[in-house]
Design an enzyme around this catalytic site. Structure first.
Site, PDB file in Angstrom:
ATOM      1  N   VAL A  82       0.874  -1.177   0.000  1.00  0.00           N
ATOM      2  CA  VAL A  82       0.000   0.000   0.000  1.00  0.00           C
ATOM      3  C   VAL A  82       0.912   1.228   0.000  1.00  0.00           C
ATOM      4  O   VAL A  82       1.889   1.284   0.769  1.00  0.00           O
ATOM      5  CB  VAL A  82      -0.887   0.007   1.268  1.00  0.00           C
ATOM      6  CG1 VAL A  82      -1.669   1.303   1.394  1.00  0.00           C
ATOM      7  CG2 VAL A  82      -1.835  -1.198   1.267  1.00  0.00           C
ATOM      8  N   GLY A  88      -2.460   2.310   6.991  1.00  0.00           N
ATOM      9  CA  GLY A  88      -3.107   2.534   8.278  1.00  0.00           C
ATOM     10  C   GLY A  88      -4.562   2.927   8.185  1.00  0.00           C
ATOM     11  O   GLY A  88      -5.139   3.425   9.147  1.00  0.00           O
ATOM     12  N   GLY A  90      -6.913   0.673   6.588  1.00  0.00           N
ATOM     13  CA  GLY A  90      -7.719  -0.516   6.288  1.00  0.00           C
ATOM     14  C   GLY A  90      -7.554  -1.053   4.882  1.00  0.00           C
ATOM     15  O   GLY A  90      -8.159  -2.068   4.534  1.00  0.00           O
ATOM     16  N   LEU A  91      -6.727  -0.382   4.060  1.00  0.00           N
ATOM     17  CA  LEU A  91      -6.597  -0.833   2.675  1.00  0.00           C
ATOM     18  C   LEU A  91      -5.840  -2.162   2.566  1.00  0.00           C
ATOM     19  O   LEU A  91      -6.208  -3.027   1.773  1.00  0.00           O
ATOM     20  CB  LEU A  91      -5.903   0.244   1.837  1.00  0.00           C
ATOM     21  CG  LEU A  91      -5.734  -0.073   0.356  1.00  0.00           C
ATOM     22  CD1 LEU A  91      -7.058  -0.440  -0.297  1.00  0.00           C
ATOM     23  CD2 LEU A  91      -5.087   1.101  -0.369  1.00  0.00           C
ATOM     24  N   GLY A  92      -4.788  -2.317   3.361  1.00  0.00           N
ATOM     25  CA  GLY A  92      -4.055  -3.589   3.329  1.00  0.00           C
ATOM     26  C   GLY A  92      -4.974  -4.748   3.644  1.00  0.00           C
ATOM     27  O   GLY A  92      -4.928  -5.798   2.994  1.00  0.00           O
ATOM     28  N   TYR A 120      -0.519  -9.334   9.666  1.00  0.00           N
ATOM     29  CA  TYR A 120      -1.049 -10.629   9.228  1.00  0.00           C
ATOM     30  C   TYR A 120      -1.721 -11.378  10.375  1.00  0.00           C
ATOM     31  O   TYR A 120      -2.696 -12.103  10.160  1.00  0.00           O
ATOM     32  CB  TYR A 120       0.061 -11.459   8.580  1.00  0.00           C
ATOM     33  CG  TYR A 120       0.502 -10.862   7.266  1.00  0.00           C
ATOM     34  CD1 TYR A 120      -0.315 -10.935   6.146  1.00  0.00           C
ATOM     35  CD2 TYR A 120       1.706 -10.172   7.151  1.00  0.00           C
ATOM     36  CE1 TYR A 120       0.053 -10.354   4.942  1.00  0.00           C
ATOM     37  CE2 TYR A 120       2.098  -9.591   5.953  1.00  0.00           C
ATOM     38  CZ  TYR A 120       1.260  -9.687   4.855  1.00  0.00           C
ATOM     39  OH  TYR A 120       1.628  -9.107   3.664  1.00  0.00           O
TER      40      TYR A 120
HETATM   41  C1  LIG Z   1       1.773  -4.062   5.523  1.00  0.00           C
HETATM   42  C2  LIG Z   1       0.736  -3.204   4.787  1.00  0.00           C
HETATM   43  C3  LIG Z   1       0.312  -3.900   3.488  1.00  0.00           C
HETATM   44  C4  LIG Z   1      -0.476  -3.036   5.689  1.00  0.00           C
HETATM   45  O1  LIG Z   1      -1.437  -2.257   5.005  1.00  0.00           O
HETATM   46  P1  LIG Z   1      -2.217  -1.107   5.786  1.00  0.00           P
HETATM   47  O2  LIG Z   1      -3.239  -0.559   4.863  1.00  0.00           O
HETATM   48  O3  LIG Z   1      -1.234  -0.156   6.372  1.00  0.00           O
HETATM   49  O4  LIG Z   1      -2.907  -1.941   6.966  1.00  0.00           O
HETATM   50  P2  LIG Z   1      -4.404  -1.831   7.494  1.00  0.00           P
HETATM   51  O5  LIG Z   1      -4.702  -0.400   7.777  1.00  0.00           O
HETATM   52  O6  LIG Z   1      -5.312  -2.553   6.575  1.00  0.00           O
HETATM   53  O7  LIG Z   1      -4.292  -2.601   8.880  1.00  0.00           O
HETATM   54  C5  LIG Z   1      -5.139  -3.688   9.221  1.00  0.00           C
HETATM   55  C6  LIG Z   1      -4.890  -4.005  10.675  1.00  0.00           C
HETATM   56  O8  LIG Z   1      -3.518  -4.414  10.855  1.00  0.00           O
HETATM   57  C7  LIG Z   1      -2.882  -3.569  11.804  1.00  0.00           C
HETATM   58  N1  LIG Z   1      -1.511  -3.348  11.345  1.00  0.00           N
HETATM   59  C8  LIG Z   1      -1.104  -2.766  10.204  1.00  0.00           C
HETATM   60  N2  LIG Z   1       0.236  -2.772  10.121  1.00  0.00           N
HETATM   61  C9  LIG Z   1       0.670  -3.379  11.256  1.00  0.00           C
HETATM   62  C10 LIG Z   1       1.965  -3.685  11.761  1.00  0.00           C
HETATM   63  N3  LIG Z   1       3.086  -3.396  11.076  1.00  0.00           N
HETATM   64  N4  LIG Z   1       2.038  -4.322  12.956  1.00  0.00           N
HETATM   65  C11 LIG Z   1       0.928  -4.621  13.668  1.00  0.00           C
HETATM   66  N5  LIG Z   1      -0.338  -4.373  13.217  1.00  0.00           N
HETATM   67  C12 LIG Z   1      -0.454  -3.747  12.040  1.00  0.00           C
HETATM   68  C13 LIG Z   1      -3.673  -2.295  11.819  1.00  0.00           C
HETATM   69  O9  LIG Z   1      -3.525  -1.612  13.038  1.00  0.00           O
HETATM   70  C14 LIG Z   1      -5.078  -2.789  11.590  1.00  0.00           C
HETATM   71  O10 LIG Z   1      -5.604  -3.264  12.810  1.00  0.00           O
HETATM   72  P3  LIG Z   1      -7.182  -3.081  13.177  1.00  0.00           P
HETATM   73  O11 LIG Z   1      -7.929  -3.853  12.117  1.00  0.00           O
HETATM   74  O12 LIG Z   1      -7.296  -3.660  14.529  1.00  0.00           O
HETATM   75  O13 LIG Z   1      -7.449  -1.614  13.101  1.00  0.00           O
HETATM   76  C15 LIG Z   1       1.285  -1.779   4.477  1.00  0.00           C
HETATM   77  O14 LIG Z   1       1.659  -1.158   5.683  1.00  0.00           O
HETATM   78  C16 LIG Z   1       2.470  -1.781   3.524  1.00  0.00           C
HETATM   79  O15 LIG Z   1       2.296  -1.751   2.317  1.00  0.00           O
HETATM   80  N6  LIG Z   1       3.702  -1.799   4.084  1.00  0.00           N
HETATM   81  C17 LIG Z   1       4.912  -1.730   3.279  1.00  0.00           C
HETATM   82  C18 LIG Z   1       5.073  -2.946   2.396  1.00  0.00           C
HETATM   83  C19 LIG Z   1       5.052  -4.231   3.197  1.00  0.00           C
HETATM   84  O16 LIG Z   1       5.788  -4.399   4.159  1.00  0.00           O
HETATM   85  N7  LIG Z   1       4.179  -5.147   2.761  1.00  0.00           N
HETATM   86  C20 LIG Z   1       4.033  -6.453   3.395  1.00  0.00           C
HETATM   87  C21 LIG Z   1       4.985  -7.415   2.792  1.00  0.00           C
HETATM   88  S1  LIG Z   1       4.875  -8.989   3.583  1.00  0.00           S
END
Ligand SMILES: CC(C)(COP(=O)(O)OP(=O)(O)OC[C@H]1O[C@@H](n2cnc3c(N)ncnc32)[C@H](O)[C@@H]1OP(=O)(O)O)[C@@H](O)C(=O)NCCC(=O)NCCS
Length: 148
Positions: A82, A88, A90-92, A120
Site C-alpha cells: 500500500v 493505516g 484498512g486498505l491492506g 497478518y
Molecule cells: C503491511 C501493509 C500492506 C499493511 O497495510 P495497511 O493498509 O497499512 O494496513 P491496514 O490499515 O489494513 O491494517 C489492518 C490491521 O492491521 C494492523 N496493522 C497494520 N500494520 C501493522 C503492523 N506493522 N504491525 C501490527 N499491526 C499492524 C492495523 O492496526 C489494523 O488493525 P485493526 O484492524 O485492529 O485496526 C502496508 O503497511 C504496507 O504496504 N507496508 C509496506 C510494504 C510491506 O511491508 N508489505 C508487506 C509485505 S509482507
C-alpha cells in the site's frame, strides 16, 4: 486518510491484469519499500499469479497484491503493498481479504516483511515454526531480517 476509512472511501479494487500500468505497480512496490524490478518483470509475475488485486483512488494505483496457488489446497501471498500515505486506513486488509476470498479452502502461507507480522496476525495468520526459504539473494535477505 484517517484510520479505518478505506471502506468508506471511493477505493476501487480490480482483480484482473487487463489494462494494468506495470510502471505504476513497480512504483507502488518501490515506494512501499518492497523488492522491485523492471515493469515487464512485474507484468510476468502478476500475470503468472493465481489471483491478483489492485487498488485505485480516482484512477491512481495505490496498492496491490497477488496470490500463487494450485487452486485446490495450497496458496501463498506475495507483493502486498500500500502506498505509504494510504497505509493505516484498512486498505491492506481489503487487499488481503480480496485475495483470500478468491482462494477458497486453501491453506495460505507468506513471509512477512520484518515488523509486519502483526498485520497478518490481525488477518488470522499465525507464525510458522518450521518455515524454510531458499532465496536467490540469501545474504541480502538475511541482512534484511527475513532469515537466520
Ligand atoms: C503491511 C501493509 C500492506 C499493511 O497495510 P495497511 O493498509 O497499512 O494496513 P491496514 O490499515 O489494513 O491494517 C489492518 C490491521 O492491521 C494492523 N496493522 C497494520 N500494520 C501493522 C503492523 N506493522 N504491525 C501490527 N499491526 C499492524 C492495523 O492496526 C489494523 O488493525 P485493526 O484492524 O485492529 O485496526 C502496508 O503497511 C504496507 O504496504 N507496508 C509496506 C510494504 C510491506 O511491508 N508489505 C508487506 C509485505 S509482507
Amino acid at each position: 486518510m484517517k484510520r479505518n476509512d478505506a471502506g468508506a472511501m471511493a477505493i476501487e479494487l480490480r482483480q484482473t491484469c487487463d489494462g494494468i500500468d506495470w510502471t505504476a505497480v513497480r512504483d507502488v512496490l518501490k515506494e512501499a519499500g518492497m523488492s522491485f524490478h523492471a515493469p515487464e518483470i512485474h507484468r510476468r509475475a502478476f500475470e503468472g499469479a493465481y489471483n491478483v488485486v489492485f487498488a485505485y483512488d480516482e484512477g491512481t494505483l495505490i496498492g496491490c497484491g497477488r496470490a500463487l496457488s494450485d487452486g485446490v489446497y495450497q496458496a501463498a501471498l506475495y507483493d502486498i503493498a500500500v502506498l505509504p500515505r494510504y497505509q493505516g486506513s484498512g486498505l491492506g486488509r481489503l487487499l488481503v481479504e480480496a485475495l483470500l476470498t478468491g482462494l477458497g479452502d486453501c491453506n495460505v502461507i507468506l513471509y512477512a516483511s520484518p515488523g509486519k507480522e502483526g498485520f497478518y496476525r490481525k488477518l488470522g495468520f499465525r507464525a510458522l515454526k518450521t518455515g524454510m526459504a531458499r532465496f536467490l539473494r540469501a545474504d541480502a535477505m538475511a541482512e534484511r531480517g527475513f532469515t537466520e
